[in-house]
Design a protein around this motif. Structure first.
Motif, PDB file in Angstrom:
ATOM      1  N   THR A 116       0.713  -1.135   0.064  1.00 40.26           N
ATOM      2  CA  THR A 116      -0.259   0.059   0.052  1.00 40.26           C
ATOM      3  C   THR A 116       0.949   1.150  -0.189  1.00 40.26           C
ATOM      4  N   PRO A 171      -3.591   7.874  -0.477  1.00 43.86           N
ATOM      5  CA  PRO A 171      -4.192   7.213  -1.349  1.00 43.86           C
ATOM      6  C   PRO A 171      -3.537   7.208  -2.991  1.00 43.86           C
ATOM      7  N   CYS A 183      -1.422   4.710  -3.761  1.00 40.00           N
ATOM      8  CA  CYS A 183      -1.549   3.310  -3.399  1.00 40.00           C
ATOM      9  C   CYS A 183      -2.233   2.476  -4.559  1.00 40.00           C
ATOM     10  N   PHE A 208      -5.910   1.945  -3.666  1.00 43.12           N
ATOM     11  CA  PHE A 208      -6.960   2.805  -3.994  1.00 43.12           C
ATOM     12  C   PHE A 208      -7.011   2.859  -5.682  1.00 43.12           C
ATOM     13  N   VAL A 256     -12.915   5.877   1.011  1.00 44.40           N
ATOM     14  CA  VAL A 256     -11.592   5.636   1.136  1.00 44.40           C
ATOM     15  C   VAL A 256     -10.620   6.825   1.162  1.00 44.40           C
ATOM     16  N   GLY A 298      -8.002   1.629   8.394  1.00 42.84           N
ATOM     17  CA  GLY A 298      -6.689   1.055   8.130  1.00 42.84           C
ATOM     18  C   GLY A 298      -6.547   0.248   6.825  1.00 42.84           C
ATOM     19  N   CYS A 299      -5.539  -0.042   6.436  1.00 35.98           N
ATOM     20  CA  CYS A 299      -5.288  -0.827   5.167  1.00 35.98           C
ATOM     21  C   CYS A 299      -6.032  -1.965   5.000  1.00 35.98           C
ATOM     22  N   CYS A 350      -9.806  -1.251   4.241  1.00 35.16           N
ATOM     23  CA  CYS A 350      -9.771  -0.644   3.133  1.00 35.16           C
ATOM     24  C   CYS A 350      -9.595  -1.730   1.788  1.00 35.16           C
TER      25      CYS A 350
HETATM   26 FE1  SF4 Z   1      -4.075   2.224   0.233  1.00 34.44          FE
HETATM   27 FE2  SF4 Z   1      -6.394   1.944   1.632  1.00 34.44          FE
HETATM   28 FE3  SF4 Z   1      -4.155   1.767   3.034  1.00 34.44          FE
HETATM   29 FE4  SF4 Z   1      -4.856   4.204   2.148  1.00 34.44          FE
HETATM   30  S1  SF4 Z   1      -6.116   2.636   3.587  1.00 34.44           S
HETATM   31  S2  SF4 Z   1      -2.835   3.387   2.176  1.00 34.44           S
HETATM   32  S3  SF4 Z   1      -5.712   3.761  -0.074  1.00 34.44           S
HETATM   33  S4  SF4 Z   1      -4.699   0.563   1.312  1.00 34.44           S
END
Ligand code: SF4
Ligand code: TRP
Length: 332
Positions: free
Chosen positions: A224, A237, A240, A243, A258, A268-269, A272
């Motif tokens: 990420t 994002p 990432c 995203f 997001v 948190g990732c 997500c």
């Molecule tokens: Fe990537 Fe989602 Fe983590 Fe943000 S929350 S760094 S968009 S995985």
């Protein structure tokens, strides 16, 4: 009627299973284009030889997989003509004729040629066929009198060459070919599991129709925002890969959820990624089912490709008739 529609040609080298990068970078666009254009989408098997001349056995099995993926992704053989380059010999004839008028300097100066010669060091690419790659690509395109060619940015210099070669042909022999323009649809960036561009050669792909189990494993392990080390760190994002996948998979509401909550460390990732899987897994499952149905009836896929190939041949034969006449190569 359909003759009035813009003509679109694009090819893909048969290198095996297609992945989410192909889907969002090319196929999704092809599926849209087939509605309002006369489309020719082909397996560039001769092009595969320019870099894979040592390993030819993989080409035909990869090609079958690729056509299955085309159709599973929504390319409709009733709307678009799908075919195999090497089964339409006119590509080779036109390639030869264009070779007679293409200056060496144009090919040697091509940025992708220079770049690949520098980057690919594990095999010898000081080859005539490799240098001539853009000439073959030009033949592929203008044989169908295409005006629009959906390609990635990396292929734009090739297309520039194609226009120059078409122009030169028309200049010498009279106006036969339109000059093809690149169709650069804002292709979303798709990163692989390691955070680099998704590519088979990096071994970081998520393939079309991969199982739920394997897709989940890859997504949960995916890189990420590298700067987001702990759950309480705010993330970015925009760097990432997760995203990017949300942007082509999830609904608008989720995407902005997001966007906001990544930056504020509100999620948190893991949250997500799980959210992404809610949409991605059913999509992968749909794709898997379609692939399996097609793979269970390989004869049907082959028949569709053969039908497309004979349609392509008819168009190509007409063009070559014109070419031979323009070049005074026809017996009176
Ligand atoms: Fe990537 Fe989602 Fe983590 Fe943000 S929350 S760094 S968009 S995985
Ligand atoms: N060069 C393209 C690639 O590597 C494949 C290709 C061959 C192509 N002939 C083409 C693409 C004609 C568009 C039009 O991706």
């Amino acid at each position: 009627m359909s003759e009035q529609r813009p003509i679109v040609v694009s090819g893909m080298r048969p290198t095996g299973r297609l992945h989410l990068g192909h889907l969002h970078g090319a196929l999704a666009n092809w599926v849209r284009l087939q509605e309002e254009n006369t489309c020719f989408f082909f397996s560039a098997d001769w092009h595969a030889l320019t870099t894979n001349y040592h390993d030819t056995a993989i080409i035909k099995p990869a090609e079958r997989e690729m056509f299955v993926d085309f159709i599973a992704a929504g390319v409709d053989p009733e709307k678009a003509t799908i075919f195999v380059q090497s089964e339409v010999k006119e590509h080779a004839e036109l390639y030869l004729l264009l070779g007679m008028i293409t200056p060496l300097g144009w090919l040697e100066r091509s940025p992708s040629y220079k770049e690949m010669r520098e980057n690919i060091t594990d095999r010898d690419l000081a080859l005539y066929g490799f240098l001539g790659y853009p000439v073959l690509m030009t033949a592929d395109i203008i044989l169908y009198k295409a005006t629009r060619v959906p390609v990635g940015v990396d292929q734009v210099p090739h297309l520039e060459l194609s226009r120059e070669i078409a122009r030169r042909f028309n200049h010498h022999y009279g106006p036969v070919f339109p000059e093809p323009q690149p169709l650069l649809t804002a292709a979303p960036k798709i990163l692989g599991t390691d955070g680099r561009k998704m590519s088979k050669s990096y071994g970081n792909t998520i393939d079309l129709g991969e199982s739920a189990e394997s897709t989940t494993k890859k997504i949960m392990g995916m890189v990420t925002d590298p700067a987001r080390k702990r759950r309480q760190d705010p993330g970015n994002p925009d760097v990432c890969g997760i995203f990017y996948l949300h942007k082509v998979t999830s609904d608008a509401e989720t995407i902005s959820w997001v966007d906001v909550n990544c930056r504020s460390a509100g999620i948190g990732c893991v949250d997500c990624k799980k959210k992404l899987l809610e949409k991605l897994l059913p999509e992968q499952e749909r794709m898997r089912e379609r692939r399996e149905a097609l793979l269970a009836r390989p004869g049907e896929v082959d028949a569709l490709v053969q039908l497309g190939t004979s349609k392509a041949r008819a168009v190509a034969a007409r063009s070559m008739d014109e070419v031979r006449a323009a070049m005074k190569l026809k017996l009176a």
